[in-house]
Design an enzyme around this catalytic site. Structure first.
Site, PDB file in Angstrom:
ATOM      1  N   SER A  95      61.600 -14.261  -9.364  1.00 26.50           N
ATOM      2  CA  SER A  95      61.501 -14.825 -10.720  1.00 26.50           C
ATOM      3  C   SER A  95      61.918 -16.302 -10.720  1.00 26.50           C
ATOM      4  O   SER A  95      61.313 -17.120 -10.036  1.00 26.50           O
ATOM      5  CB  SER A  95      62.339 -13.982 -11.687  1.00 26.50           C
ATOM      6  OG  SER A  95      62.085 -14.335 -13.022  1.00 26.50           O
ATOM      7  N   ASP A 146      53.268  -7.883 -15.337  1.00 22.21           N
ATOM      8  CA  ASP A 146      54.522  -8.613 -15.550  1.00 22.21           C
ATOM      9  C   ASP A 146      54.521  -9.219 -16.956  1.00 22.21           C
ATOM     10  O   ASP A 146      53.686 -10.067 -17.274  1.00 22.21           O
ATOM     11  CB  ASP A 146      54.648  -9.715 -14.491  1.00 22.21           C
ATOM     12  CG  ASP A 146      56.036 -10.334 -14.441  1.00 22.21           C
ATOM     13  OD1 ASP A 146      56.693 -10.412 -15.489  1.00 22.21           O
ATOM     14  OD2 ASP A 146      56.448 -10.751 -13.343  1.00 22.21           O
ATOM     15  N   HIS A 202      57.822  -6.782 -14.012  1.00 21.87           N
ATOM     16  CA  HIS A 202      58.719  -7.825 -13.515  1.00 21.87           C
ATOM     17  C   HIS A 202      59.865  -7.192 -12.721  1.00 21.87           C
ATOM     18  O   HIS A 202      61.032  -7.191 -13.142  1.00 21.87           O
ATOM     19  CB  HIS A 202      59.252  -8.654 -14.683  1.00 21.87           C
ATOM     20  CG  HIS A 202      59.842  -9.978 -14.266  1.00 21.87           C
ATOM     21  ND1 HIS A 202      59.097 -10.969 -13.673  1.00 21.87           N
ATOM     22  CD2 HIS A 202      61.112 -10.466 -14.347  1.00 21.87           C
ATOM     23  CE1 HIS A 202      59.870 -12.010 -13.415  1.00 21.87           C
ATOM     24  NE2 HIS A 202      61.098 -11.720 -13.817  1.00 21.87           N
TER      25      HIS A 202
END
Length: 256
Positions: A128, A199, A232
């Protein structure tokens, strides 16, 4: 460890920002030490959680260094303070880039790798926002300098970005194309990017667009992997792919 960045304020006064980084967690290699990778956590996380996962991977020849980002106000969270490698406003080429924060964190990462033995290959990876930071470090290496112009001192042999994006993408291609050395470094650096199609935090299109921006800027040794239906987070298949890619790119001797 803290890093100070100078920014010109009003008039002739200089405003100084100091970034206090948190605790660094280290996972020692179980076998012969062949590579060291700094792995960077996501927004609001810390180095400890990733060190536990990395320790379980069948990569006995890698030493993992898992730092913790400074606590700072984050624009995308309405100014709420949490651990963040840089201030994140919006995932857009039109949004402002926090060059101070990016450079301070990139310098911290480079410093962590600067004392590794000369025969040990070094790399940078992350998830991320940590992936965004790893990719920014890749561009700093290619250009030979940080955003503030200071020389970039590390030669990474592999960069991994999971569910991330490319900060500072504006003008990257032009900056690299005007320098033969920058183009050579960009073309030779192995990069693995991966992203889940579902995501919701960092939408898939940003991962795809980042891979495209890097490719057209001259990062030819780039692999972009898509994971259908994944959000995610990471899944075992993705981490297996990371292990196989690192083993091949770093020439590691074996797995557990």
């Amino acid at each position: 460890m803290s890093y100070s960045q100078n920014a010109m304020g009003s008039g002739s006064r200089t405003a100084r920002k100091t970034f206090e980084f948190g605790r660094t967690h280290v996972v020692r290699p179980k076998g012969k030490h062949q590579a060291t990778i700094v792995w960077l956590h996501g927004l609001g996380d810390n180095g400890s959680s990733w060190s536990q996962l990395l320790e379980s991977l069948p990569l006995p020849n890698i030493k993992w260094i898992c730092p913790t980002a400074p606590i700072r106000p984050v624009a995308i969270l309405g100014g709420f303070p949490c651990t963040a490698w840089f201030d994140d406003g919006e995932l857009s080429e039109d949004g402002p880039d926090d060059w101070e924060g990016l450079d301070a964190s990139a310098a911290h990462i480079a410093n962590l790798l600067s004392t590794e033995p000369s025969d040990v290959k070094v790399g940078i990876g992350g998830f991320s926002m940590g992936a965004a930071m790893a990719v920014y470090s890749a561009t700093a290496y290619a250009l030979g300098r940080y955003g503030n112009g200071n020389p970039y001192p590390i030669i990474p042999r592999a960069v991994v970005g999971l569910s991330g994006w490319l900060p500072g993408s504006r003008g990257l291609r032009n900056k690299i194309e005007v320098s033969h050395e920058a183009a050579r470094r960009a073309a030779s650096l192995p990069i693995l990017l991966s992203h889940g199609t579902c995501d919701d935090d960092v939408p898939y299109k940003y991962g795809e667009k980042s891979a495209h921006s890097l490719s057209v800027a001259g990062f030819r040794n780039l692999t972009f992997k898509t994971y259908e239906g994944i959000g995610h987070y990471t899944v075992p298949k993705e981490m297996d792919d990371v292990c196989n890619w690192l083993t091949a790119r770093l020439g590691l001797e074996g797995t557990l």
